[in-house]
Design an enzyme around this catalytic site. Structure first.
Site, PDB file in Angstrom:
ATOM      1  N   GLU A 711       0.857  -1.190   0.000  1.00  0.00           N
ATOM      2  CA  GLU A 711       0.000   0.000   0.000  1.00  0.00           C
ATOM      3  C   GLU A 711       0.886   1.229   0.000  1.00  0.00           C
ATOM      4  O   GLU A 711       1.722   1.387   0.888  1.00  0.00           O
ATOM      5  CB  GLU A 711      -0.907   0.003   1.239  1.00  0.00           C
ATOM      6  CG  GLU A 711      -1.846  -1.189   1.311  1.00  0.00           C
ATOM      7  CD  GLU A 711      -2.766  -1.266   0.117  1.00  0.00           C
ATOM      8  OE1 GLU A 711      -3.264  -0.207  -0.326  1.00  0.00           O
ATOM      9  OE2 GLU A 711      -2.963  -2.376  -0.416  1.00  0.00           O
ATOM     10  N   CYS A 745      -1.843   9.377   3.889  1.00  0.00           N
ATOM     11  CA  CYS A 745      -1.858   8.938   2.496  1.00  0.00           C
ATOM     12  C   CYS A 745      -3.167   9.351   1.841  1.00  0.00           C
ATOM     13  O   CYS A 745      -3.227   9.596   0.647  1.00  0.00           O
ATOM     14  CB  CYS A 745      -1.703   7.435   2.424  1.00  0.00           C
ATOM     15  SG  CYS A 745      -2.865   6.597   3.487  1.00  0.00           S
TER      16      CYS A 745
HETATM   17  P1  NAD Z   1       8.520   5.009   3.948  1.00  0.00           P
HETATM   18  O1  NAD Z   1       8.279   4.310   2.681  1.00  0.00           O
HETATM   19  O2  NAD Z   1       9.669   5.924   4.041  1.00  0.00           O
HETATM   20  O3  NAD Z   1       8.681   3.956   5.122  1.00  0.00           O
HETATM   21  C1  NAD Z   1       7.755   2.907   5.329  1.00  0.00           C
HETATM   22  C2  NAD Z   1       8.441   1.758   6.017  1.00  0.00           C
HETATM   23  O4  NAD Z   1       9.389   1.246   5.136  1.00  0.00           O
HETATM   24  C3  NAD Z   1       9.198   2.173   7.267  1.00  0.00           C
HETATM   25  O5  NAD Z   1       9.082   1.161   8.212  1.00  0.00           O
HETATM   26  C4  NAD Z   1      10.620   2.276   6.771  1.00  0.00           C
HETATM   27  O6  NAD Z   1      11.553   2.082   7.801  1.00  0.00           O
HETATM   28  C5  NAD Z   1      10.675   1.192   5.776  1.00  0.00           C
HETATM   29  N1  NAD Z   1      11.710   1.368   4.742  1.00  0.00           N
HETATM   30  C6  NAD Z   1      12.377   2.484   4.399  1.00  0.00           C
HETATM   31  N2  NAD Z   1      13.241   2.215   3.413  1.00  0.00           N
HETATM   32  C7  NAD Z   1      13.109   0.930   3.124  1.00  0.00           C
HETATM   33  C8  NAD Z   1      13.702   0.069   2.176  1.00  0.00           C
HETATM   34  N3  NAD Z   1      14.636   0.490   1.343  1.00  0.00           N
HETATM   35  N4  NAD Z   1      13.290  -1.216   2.135  1.00  0.00           N
HETATM   36  C9  NAD Z   1      12.337  -1.648   2.953  1.00  0.00           C
HETATM   37  N5  NAD Z   1      11.749  -0.895   3.887  1.00  0.00           N
HETATM   38  C10 NAD Z   1      12.130   0.383   3.969  1.00  0.00           C
HETATM   39  O7  NAD Z   1       7.150   5.767   4.307  1.00  0.00           O
HETATM   40  P2  NAD Z   1       6.815   6.646   5.578  1.00  0.00           P
HETATM   41  O8  NAD Z   1       7.508   7.951   5.467  1.00  0.00           O
HETATM   42  O9  NAD Z   1       6.985   5.873   6.821  1.00  0.00           O
HETATM   43  O10 NAD Z   1       5.252   6.852   5.392  1.00  0.00           O
HETATM   44  C11 NAD Z   1       4.733   7.781   4.523  1.00  0.00           C
HETATM   45  C12 NAD Z   1       4.313   7.146   3.216  1.00  0.00           C
HETATM   46  O11 NAD Z   1       3.430   6.073   3.481  1.00  0.00           O
HETATM   47  C13 NAD Z   1       3.569   8.064   2.304  1.00  0.00           C
HETATM   48  O12 NAD Z   1       3.978   7.865   1.003  1.00  0.00           O
HETATM   49  C14 NAD Z   1       2.132   7.635   2.495  1.00  0.00           C
HETATM   50  O13 NAD Z   1       1.308   7.973   1.426  1.00  0.00           O
HETATM   51  C15 NAD Z   1       2.277   6.180   2.660  1.00  0.00           C
HETATM   52  N6  NAD Z   1       1.147   5.606   3.361  1.00  0.00           N
HETATM   53  C16 NAD Z   1       0.275   4.842   2.637  1.00  0.00           C
HETATM   54  C17 NAD Z   1      -0.828   4.322   3.264  1.00  0.00           C
HETATM   55  C18 NAD Z   1      -1.809   3.470   2.512  1.00  0.00           C
HETATM   56  O14 NAD Z   1      -2.633   2.823   3.142  1.00  0.00           O
HETATM   57  N7  NAD Z   1      -1.775   3.457   1.199  1.00  0.00           N
HETATM   58  C19 NAD Z   1      -1.028   4.551   4.610  1.00  0.00           C
HETATM   59  C20 NAD Z   1      -0.109   5.326   5.311  1.00  0.00           C
HETATM   60  C21 NAD Z   1       0.995   5.835   4.674  1.00  0.00           C
END
Ligand code: NAD
Length: 962
Positions: A711, A745
């Site tokens: 997601e 999001c």
């Molecule tokens: P992010 O992608 O930076 O991080 C998400 C998770 O992934 C964290 O736990 C992070 O530590 C981990 N991560 C970071 N780099 C990684 C890598 N290279 N490989 C694997 N995991 C890694 O996102 P964020 O800043 O925590 O959250 C914001 C984002 O999440 C926004 O883009 C938002 O739209 C999205 N979001 C989507 C939904 C949905 O339901 N579609 C809900 C909430 C947030």
């Protein structure tokens, strides 16, 4: 209820009133009886008429009027003026004709806001004779400028009342119109803000010889109205009056506590007793929030309480000046009988009626010797339309005495029968139901939150789980408060690659036993987590306020959603459990069941620290998959709290593991490991797409295809159509784009205005946004707080510069100096191809596009890499239908905000590059954590069919919930 000894007197007075009042119908019914009977008899027509009248003031030309008219009323066989208008189609003079008709109707209930019109109305009232209470009708106040304008109108009206020498002049004040920040979550601040504008009005009223009465509005504002009233009443000088609503069961307690006010000996307490005008919305909102209903659902219960409250008011003697506001024959007869039985002087109480509602009844009441005051709304047609609709609804509702008297010719025995409340039915729901969010209008809820914030123990260490720590990692990360980065909330030990490998090994070992654990048992543990979350909801919400900078309501809603996830998926898993037959044949049994996948890595974002981590973990766990939870580092303490609760609930430490740490290093390790069967990821598009690639690259020792739940982000648009209700649109855009600083999001980051609505929408939105200062979310007066960290601020700053180059900055707020704050911004003149219209920013920056028509707006809204949420504000049914068909996002919201999806009600998730299209919190979601297996068993043994029906070998019924 009043003693039965009053009953003969009530009946006698009631019949006398009835005889006098029946002689003439009220103005509304005169000459319109046929049309009203038609509307009253047909709920659909009534509804359609109101919707048309509601939108009419905003329609600028004949084509728009014709389109709405046809949409709402075209399929009814209408006679009279409306019928003729329908046949005229888009003729140029249809618009003024319809407007004039509606204006004439409006004038029955209100007066236009000119000195001459008011003076004429006042002299008519003087001849009755009747006093007056003015009500300045208008739009919802959304900004300081609009609140100033309301206060200025009151001063002007006081001047006009004095100049016209009105009898017993009074103005009814809506406190919600005196500040845009009228919110019970911050009672002290709200009261101060109201008094800042109300004090000068009180002085002005005293100077001009008028009184003020505080209107009671809705559930959320009731405590504030009472608080303001108490503050004003404590002071010397004339005290205002206050309204109480008979439909609220707690009105009696409110009245009793007002009767204990110490100053009553010196000045009478003026109480306007009404039944309550917001019944529909009170019931709708409380039901949607899963709150207890704040109003009676039974009309007779309201009527009975009205009589009890009348008796209390009169029973308090000269300390109280009762103002009985009703058009109900029985209620009025009851009040008159009470007054007579107590020997009350005619000038020691009064009856109040709305202008135009029941003139003959008003005359009859005066004829019985009571004092009358008429509640007279002033304003223009646009501002007054909501009021007009409420009055029309009231007049034509099946419980309306006026309808019963004048349209249905009910006999007086029925109209005067004592109210007999039915027993309230308990609303015993079955199965899953959502956890209600906290009602912060209640002192107890606010106190619980304040206490939890004070008790949150800062400065603790959060080491890795003992089983993972063969050796300490030695890497600790400070978790800091984004509103005050110098404040260290705690230290979290970070896992490294060795810990990840160990966690995977343990999960692999735990899998067979967990897979074989009954679904009933897994569901029991899941529900236990929900119970613990519930019991500790304020503590958990407090940690979100501190660690990720959420305002109270946002934090509370996240905890409620987390609770829902554990309960909802427990139920859903039970529905999927066990073998079920697919198709039976004689001699062949076919059955399928769902199987667990295996160790699952749950990689979560920081912005919904409990709900999203909970949702993915609960789904995986109830399906029999051990989880390794990798939370986002900015929300590590929140994740530690959740993990501790899972262990407390009884999940084995090998089945539910927590791996706090850096995503860039741990994420690929988990995703790429051959023994990880599934990855549940929610986060940014960049990371999500990279994870998909890693997960789908097969490792030499790998024995399965990995499942990836992914997601990602959004670039969500709200379309505001030309005919939209701007009170609603602005309120919801403010929440959708700027609550939690746009870090959702689902947040709105594109606003697409259609045609002429653009300028006014932008102006009201910018003014409304300017009314909300930024500040630390620990203090509930601040709706908007900091961003998650310095990088987020820098990113927002970069996009602001891009936006300035691409479009025009039309609004920029102010941010406090310390903390990771970023002042909200609105940028106009953005084009669909601009970066500001295409890239997710995740900050309080709203890009505004101006479309020439609705079709273009829809095309722009769909023109995005993302397809997560979207919204449309329109009052044209065909536009709403077109959006429903063609606005292809996972969650589309019509005429409401676009955030805050609720588990089981609005399953959530997007398609395109927003997600896989299988929505969380819905029936299909668990399928992503399972695989299905079918067994076909031949039961023919040498020509004999072994076993029949449910006794077939091997097939059991799905497991029932214990
Ligand atoms: P992010 O992608 O930076 O991080 C998400 C998770 O992934 C964290 O736990 C992070 O530590 C981990 N991560 C970071 N780099 C990684 C890598 N290279 N490989 C694997 N995991 C890694 O996102 P964020 O800043 O925590 O959250 C914001 C984002 O999440 C926004 O883009 C938002 O739209 C999205 N979001 C989507 C939904 C949905 O339901 N579609 C809900 C909430 C947030």
């Amino acid at each position: 209820m009043a003693g039965t000894s009053l009953e003969p007197s009530i009946q006698a007075i009631g019949r006398a009133l009835y005889r006098r009042a029946r002689a003439h119908p009220p103005a509304l019914y005169a000459g319109r009886r046929q049309a009203l009977e038609r509307a009253v008899g047909d709920d659909r027509l009534r509804d359609a008429l109101f919707q048309f009248v509601d939108v009419l003031p905003q329609l600028r030309d004949a084509a728009a009027i014709a389109a709405h008219f046809n949409a709402y009323l075209g399929h009814f066989e209408l006679g009279g003026l409306f019928g003729r208008a329908l046949r005229l189609g888009t003729h140029a003079w249809m618009a003024p004709l319809l407007r004039a008709t509606v204006a004439r109707m409006a004038r029955l209930f209100m007066v236009e806001e000119t000195e001459a019109a008011l003076a004429a109305a006042l002299s008519r009232l003087a001849r009755l004779p009747a006093g007056v209470s003015l009500d300045a009708l208008g739009e919802t106040v959304l900004s300081e400028a609009e609140a100033d304008a309301y206060a200025a109108r009151i001063v002007k009206l006081l001047g006009w009342l004095a100049a016209a020498r009105a009898q017993r002049p009074d103005i009814s004040i809506k406190l919600s119109a005196l500040t845009p920040r009228f919110d019970s979550i911050d009672p002290a601040g709200s009261v101060d803000r109201v008094l800042g504008r109300l004090d000068p009005l009180c002085d002005e009223a005293a100077r001009t010889g008028a009184s003020l009465t505080l209107d009671m509005e809705n559930h959320d504002s009731r405590p504030l109205v009472l608080a303001v009233f108490r503050r004003l009443a404590e002071r010397p000088g004339p005290a205002p009056g206050v309204a109480l609503q008979g439909y609220r069961p707690d009105a009696e307690a409110d009245l009793r506590s007002l009767l204990e006010l110490p100053w009553l000996a010196a000045r009478p307490l003026r109480v306007r007793l009404v039944k309550g005008a917001y019944w529909d919305s009170e019931v709708a909102l409380a039901t949607q929030r899963f709150w207890p209903l704040p109003v009676y659902t039974d009309k007779a219960a309201t009527d009975a309480q009205f009589e009890r409250l009348s008796a209390l008011l009169f029973g308090a003697g000269e300390r109280v000046y009762p103002m009985i506001a009703s058009h109900n024959l029985r209620s009025l007869a009851h009040a008159l009988a009470l007054a007579r039985s107590l020997g009350r002087a005619p000038d020691s109480w009064e009856v109040q009626m709305l202008h135009g509602m029941a003139d003959p009844l008003a005359a009859a009441v005066i004829g019985e010797g009571a004092r009358l005051r008429v509640y007279l709304p002033v304003g223009d047609l646009v501002g007054g339309i909501a009021y007009l609709i409420r009055r029309l609804l009231e007049n034509t509702a099946s419980t309306s005495v006026l309808r019963q008297t004048y349209l249905e010719d009910s006999p007086p025995e029925r109209l005067l029968a004592p109210p007999r409340p039915a027993l309230q039915e308990a609303n015993a729901g079955q199965g899953f139901s959502n956890a209600p969010v906290s009602d912060f209008t209640l002192d107890a809820s606010r106190r619980a939150m304040r206490d939890a914030l004070a008790a949150a123990k800062r400065g603790r260490d959060y080491p890795l789980h003992a089983a993972l720590r063969e050796a300490a990692s030695g890497r600790w990360q400070d978790s800091r408060n984004p509103a005050a980065p110098a404040e260290v909330l705690g230290r979290v030990e970070l896992a490294g690659p060795a810990h990840a490998a160990r966690a995977i090994r343990r999960a692999v070992e735990a899998f067979p036993a967990w897979r074989e654990t009954s679904v009933a048992e897994r569901a029991r543990l899941s529900r236990r987590v929900a119970d613990i979350l519930h019991a500790r909801r304020h503590e958990l919400a407090a940690w979100q306020v501190l660690e990720v900078g959420k305002a109270w309501r946002e934090a509370d809603a996240d905890v409620a959603e987390a609770i829902d996830c554990w309960n909802f998926y427990a139920d859903a898993a039970e529905r999927l459990a066990g073998w079920r037959s697919t198709r039976d044949f004689p001699g062949e049994a076919n059955a399928m069941r769902y199987e667990s996948l295996g160790p699952t890595a749950v990689i979560a974002p920081w912005n919904f620290p409990l709900a999203i981590l909970s949702g993915m973990s609960a789904a995986a766990l109830v399906c029999g998959n051990p989880v390794i939870m990798k939370p986002a580092t900015p929300a590590s303490i929140n994740a530690c709290a959740l993990h501790a609760i899972l262990l407390e609930a009884g999940f084995a430490p090998t089945v539910a593991q927590l791996l706090p740490g850096d995503g860039a290093s741990l994420g690929p390790l988990l995703a790429g490991h051959p023994d990880v069967a599934a990855i549940a990821f929610t986060g940014s598009r960049e990371v999500g797409l990279a994870l998909l690639e890693q997960a789908h690259r097969t490792h030499p020792q790998q024995r399965r295809i990995k499942r990836v739940v992914c997601e990602m982000g959004g670039k969500n648009a709200i379309i505001v159509d030309e005919d939209a209700d701007l009170d609603d649109a602005v309120t919801h855009i403010l929440a959708s784009a700027f609550d939690y600083q746009g870090q959702k999001c689902s947040a709105a980051s594109r606003l697409i205005s259609v045609g002429r609505v653009h300028e006014r929408l932008l102006a009201r939105l910018a003014d409304a946004l300017a009314s909300w200062p930024l500040g630390p979310p620990t203090d509930p007066q601040y709706r908007f707080g900091p961003l998650i960290g310095a990088q987020a601020v820098a990113k927002a700053q970069r996009y602001l510069e891009i936006g300035r180059a691409e479009g025009t900055l039309v609004y920029r707020g102010k941010a406090p100096a310390d903390g990771h704050y970023f002042a909200p911004a609105i940028l106009a003149d953005i084009q669909p191809q601009h970066r500001l219209a295409r890239e997710e920013i995740f900050a309080p920056i709203l890009a505004v596009l101006h479309a020439p028509d609705f079709d273009t707006a829809l095309a722009w809204a769909n023109d995005s890499d993302y397809a997560l949420t979207g919204g449309v504000f329109s009052r044209l049914p065909e536009h709403l239908d077109a959006a429903q068909r063609r606005f292809r996002v996972g969650n589309l919201y019509l005429n409401r905000g676009i955030t805050g999806a609720r588990v089981g009600i609005q399953p959530f998730g997007g398609t395109a590059l927003s997600g896989t299209g299988v929505q969380a919190g819905g029936e299909d979601y668990l399928g992503q954590f399972l695989w299905s297996r079918v067994v076909s068993r031949n039961q023919l043994r040498h020509g004999h069919v072994a076993g029949t029906g449910s006794q077939r070998e091997g097939v059991t019924r799905p497991q029932a919930r214990p």
